[in-house]
Enzyme design. Structure first.
Site, mmCIF file in Angstrom:
data_model
loop_
_atom_site.group_PDB
_atom_site.id
_atom_site.type_symbol
_atom_site.label_atom_id
_atom_site.label_comp_id
_atom_site.label_asym_id
_atom_site.label_seq_id
_atom_site.Cartn_x
_atom_site.Cartn_y
_atom_site.Cartn_z
ATOM 1 N N SER A 134 0.834 -1.195 0.000
ATOM 2 C CA SER A 134 0.000 0.000 0.000
ATOM 3 C C SER A 134 0.877 1.258 0.000
ATOM 4 O O SER A 134 1.662 1.472 -0.924
ATOM 5 C CB SER A 134 -0.961 -0.045 1.186
ATOM 6 O OG SER A 134 -1.909 0.984 1.114
ATOM 7 N N ASP A 166 -10.489 -3.438 -4.375
ATOM 8 C CA ASP A 166 -9.598 -2.465 -3.749
ATOM 9 C C ASP A 166 -9.714 -1.146 -4.498
ATOM 10 O O ASP A 166 -9.595 -1.123 -5.730
ATOM 11 C CB ASP A 166 -8.158 -2.990 -3.809
ATOM 12 C CG ASP A 166 -7.144 -2.065 -3.161
ATOM 13 O OD1 ASP A 166 -7.532 -1.012 -2.624
ATOM 14 O OD2 ASP A 166 -5.949 -2.403 -3.199
ATOM 15 N N HIS A 211 -8.331 -4.588 -0.081
ATOM 16 C CA HIS A 211 -7.101 -3.870 0.215
ATOM 17 C C HIS A 211 -6.491 -4.384 1.525
ATOM 18 O O HIS A 211 -7.206 -4.704 2.476
ATOM 19 C CB HIS A 211 -7.374 -2.376 0.336
ATOM 20 C CG HIS A 211 -6.150 -1.551 0.480
ATOM 21 N ND1 HIS A 211 -5.345 -1.207 -0.579
ATOM 22 C CD2 HIS A 211 -5.565 -1.005 1.579
ATOM 23 C CE1 HIS A 211 -4.334 -0.494 -0.151
ATOM 24 N NE2 HIS A 211 -4.434 -0.350 1.158
#
Length: 320
Positions: A166, A261, A291
């Protein structure tokens, strides 16, 4: 950082109205939870084949904690073989919240089974007065520090990879580009549900519209990230790998994309740009995963498959 076992998780705040003081209080409470034994039902149990510990790294103007994962000695004379190991420099996700301890499940597995030394950067979290530039410097400075002192760390500098998740994947991607420009060779990069576009254009991606309100990442969190990471007057493109002028000559790349996501199109578009630049890239999509799924093996069944893919990719890239 304390790793207690009886820690309650704080309620999620209103990310669109949160004050600086509320943000600091929330992330401290949330990170205590993520580093506690109470979180392991969700975050996963560490691999017993890895030793895990915190260590401070002396960097220019600051000392920075890193979480270090090393394969344990089997006691049958293998201790001498535990030097000159591959190095994986990892960066956790979360941006304004998060800790390396939340990634113990994945990183301990890599340390034990590659085997390798995994150094996870406890970077400065974004906040008012602490923009993305600080976190990016932390990722880069830790990589350079460990490579400069490779013998002390027991790593082989010729077998180095960067790995991020991320926001951490954003830092890792920036680090890989910076390493290439500095003539520092990286053998592989792994980017999991990466954020690679910090401009306002991120909100125009189809995956944002389709998955704007998922349990692990929603639009208010992305808006807060953008406000904190790239304050007004900052050139967001300079910190968006998707817009880098040159993506050639980078290490072979594995991009892991969960399809449920908001950032799914970040990974897809970055894979396209790397491919167009001639950088070897593999895009692995996990249908239905959300996610941060790699960090949540207790509730995300596809985390195990993704971890195995990352292990196989790094083993192929880092095996002498």
């Amino acid at each position: 950082m304390s790793e207690t076992t009886a820690v309650a998780r704080p309620p999620q705040p209103d990310f669109e109205a949160i004050t600086a003081e509320e943000l600091i209080a929330y992330r401290e409470a949330e990170n205590r939870y993520r580093a506690s034994g109470a979180a392991r039902a969700v975050l996963g149990e560490p691999d017993p084949g890895a030793a895990i510990g915190w260590q401070d790294v002396a960097l220019p103007g600051r000392d920075l904690p890193v979480r270090v994962y090393r394969p344990v000695s089997t006691g049958d004379g293998e201790a001498a073989a535990r030097t000159g190991l591959p190095l994986v420099v990892h960066v956790h996700g979360g941006s304004f919240v998060g800790t390396a301890a939340q990634c113990d499940w994945t990183n301990s597995h890599l340390a034990a089974r590659l085997p390798a030394v995994v150094v996870s950067v406890e970077h400065r979290l974004v906040a008012p007065g602490s923009p993305l530039t600080d976190a990016a410097e932390d990722g880069w400075d830790v990589l350079r520090h460990v490579l400069r002192h490779a013998v002390r760390w027991g790593v082989d500098p010729a077998r180095t990879a960067v790995f991020g998740e991320s926001f951490g994947a954003l830092i890792s991607a920036l680090t890989a580009i910076r390493a290439r420009d500095a003539g520092l060779r990286i053998e592989a990069q792994v980017l999991v549900n990466p954020a690679v576009d910090m401009t306002a254009a991120m909100y125009d991606y189809p995956s944002i519209a389709e998955h704007a309100d998922t349990p692990t990442l929603a639009l208010p969190q992305l808006r807060l990230l953008e406000r904190l990471a790239v304050p007004q007057g900052t050139d967001a493109r300079a910190f968006s790998p998707l817009y880098a002028d040159d993506l050639s000559g980078l290490a072979p790349t594995l991009i892991v994309v969960p399809t449920r996501d908001p950032l799914a199109d970040h990974g897809r578009r970055y894979a396209d740009r790397l491919r167009a630049a001639g950088t070897p890239v593999r895009l692995d999509e996990h249908v239905g995963a959300g996610h941060a799924f790699l960090t949540l093996p207790g509730v995300e069944p596809q985390a195990e498959a993704a971890r195995s893919e990352i292990h196989a990719f790094l083993r192929a890239a880092l095996t002498a």
